[in-house]
Write a protein that holds these residues in place. Structure first.
Motif, PDB file in Angstrom:
ATOM      1  N   ARG A 345     -23.197   0.705   6.176  1.00  0.00           N
ATOM      2  CA  ARG A 345     -23.592   0.698   4.971  1.00  0.00           C
ATOM      3  C   ARG A 345     -23.641   2.670   4.771  1.00  0.00           C
ATOM      4  N   LYS A 368     -27.203  -8.395   2.749  1.00  0.00           N
ATOM      5  CA  LYS A 368     -25.929  -7.916   2.294  1.00  0.00           C
ATOM      6  C   LYS A 368     -25.622  -8.018   0.827  1.00  0.00           C
ATOM      7  N   LYS A 369     -26.132  -9.273   0.267  1.00  0.00           N
ATOM      8  CA  LYS A 369     -25.700  -8.799  -1.354  1.00  0.00           C
ATOM      9  C   LYS A 369     -26.043  -7.943  -1.858  1.00  0.00           C
ATOM     10  N   GLU A 372     -23.719  -4.978  -1.549  1.00  0.00           N
ATOM     11  CA  GLU A 372     -22.622  -5.018  -2.030  1.00  0.00           C
ATOM     12  C   GLU A 372     -22.930  -4.477  -3.941  1.00  0.00           C
ATOM     13  N   TYR A 375     -23.951  -0.855  -4.149  1.00  0.00           N
ATOM     14  CA  TYR A 375     -22.883  -0.499  -3.691  1.00  0.00           C
ATOM     15  C   TYR A 375     -21.802  -0.580  -5.374  1.00  0.00           C
TER      16      TYR A 375
END
Length: 397
Positions: A345, A368-369, A372, A375
């Motif tokens: 990351r 993770k979601k 994302e 980001y």
């Protein structure tokens, strides 16, 4: 520096949560569930496994060969099955085919769980009837057997399994949850039903003593079991000791309930000793008071849950990236991430020009979601043009 802090605090408690995967950087309960089930799957067969002085059963070999079973695979993994004097290859295959398994499925099942052929047809049909109590139909049943043959063919605790299935149904668990337990947490069905009942009653009393209401107790228990059925492998004494430890460290009843919910009951798989070591390690690292430590634990239960070696490794990984202890203390949830995830990351954020060493760690945090989404927003902001080229330009005369 950190190894000095951790000196003498190494403990033997290890759990699969120490190996969180990138796909789920939070407390990876699903992976734990799978590995705990596999680790604790006992060998119930009383057949001999001495392969030195015995010959393979030619009839068994021929029967398996006729079903296109990979005999070399069985020899490599469980050769002892081929040495038994009595086997029911054709009978077991016939029952599986009767339930809807095609030839390929039958071969795959027997390759993965060759000891299935050592059970009598009567035993397998009894297990079949038992699992039908919670399966919608035989199509679902054979699909489960294909995926989890070892769980289905462990039939030595048949009476306990039946009693526990009926108990879970009476408790209010849905059949799809019970089938999930049968396949991924089969050991909980090997307990005498009275043991499981006693532990459930202990959890219910604990919930009420912590300030929970009668109206919500059933929902709380069912949710806890659904998230972590391995609670039932603990003892009532262990549950009470862990709750007493939290109270001893000045966690209020409400805060204990909060921790139980966040940790999905996995706190009962710890011991007061391991929790004390983890808390002492964090206190020394962050140089905080008891009250400050308590707030950190409530914010990030990983500080309580992970063993000292895991916390040490993750802290060192963050420090090597130039992140300060003060930043970690402000956002302790980053300790729920493995070092590999953190490095990945940071690399992605650095490509956007974001320097985690001088900013907040919130951008690193989350599943993770979550990452994302965060980001993606940062990327869109960076790529956004300074001005809108199609907007009208006002020119004064």
């Amino acid at each position: 520096m950190l190894r000095g802090v951790a000196h003498g605090a190494k403990d033997t408690f290890t759990l699969l949560l120490t190996r969180s995967q990138y796909c789920n950087p939070r407390l990876n309960f699903s992976s734990v569930w799978t590995e705990v089930a596999n680790r604790s799957f006992p060998v119930h067969f009383s057949y001999t496994t001495d392969t030195k002085s015995r010959e393979e059963n030619k009839k068994t070999i021929e029967s398996l060969y006729s079903l296109s079973v990979d005999i070399k695979k069985i020899r490599r993994l469980k050769e002892w099955v081929l040495l038994q004097d009595v086997a029911y290859v054709k009978e077991v295959a016939g029952i599986l085919q009767e339930m809807g398994a095609d030839d390929t499925a039958v071969a795959n099942i027997l390759e993965r769980c060759p000891e299935a052929i050592l059970h009598t047809p009567a035993e397998i049909n009894s297990q079949r009837a038992l699992w039908q109590l919670v399966c919608q139909n035989e199509k679902q049943l054979i699909k489960l057997i294909e995926q989890f043959p070892e769980s289905f063919f462990t039939i030595e605790h048949h009476e306990n399994q039946k009693a526990n299935i009926l108990f879970f149904q009476e408790l209010g668990l849905k059949n799809n949850i019970i089938t999930r337990f049968l396949t991924s947490a089969p050991n909980i069905f090997y307990n005498p039903v009275e043991k499981n009942k006693n532990l459930i009653e202990t959890l219910q009393r604990s919930y009420l003593s912590l300030g929970g209401s009668d109206a919500n107790m059933k929902v709380w228990i069912l949710k806890l079991l659904s998230q972590n059925p391995f609670i039932l492998l603990n003892t009532s004494t262990a549950v009470q000791e862990n709750l007493a430890f939290l109270h001893k460290n000045d966690f209020s009843d409400h805060e204990v309930l909060q921790l139980l919910s966040k940790l999905k009951g996995f706190i009962f798989q710890l011991t007061p000793t391991t929790m004390q070591k983890s808390m002492l390690f964090s206190k020394n690292v962050f140089k905080c008071s008891d009250e400050e430590l308590k707030q950190l634990v409530l914010k990030c239960p990983a500080l309580l849950y992970y063993s000292v070696p895991v916390l040490e490794e993750r802290l060192e990984g963050l420090l090597k990236e130039g992140i300060s202890v003060a930043q970690i203390q402000e956002t302790p949830m980053v300790l729920e991430l493995t070092t590999q995830i953190v490095q990945y990351r940071i690399k992605k954020l650095s490509a956007l020009g974001y320097d985690v060493k001088s900013g907040t760690l919130e951008s690193l945090n989350g599943t993770k979601k979550d990452f994302e989404v965060s980001y993606g927003k940062m990327q869109s902001k960076k790529e956004r043009p300074i001005f809108n080229p199609v907007a009208p330009i006002n020119i004064e005369d």
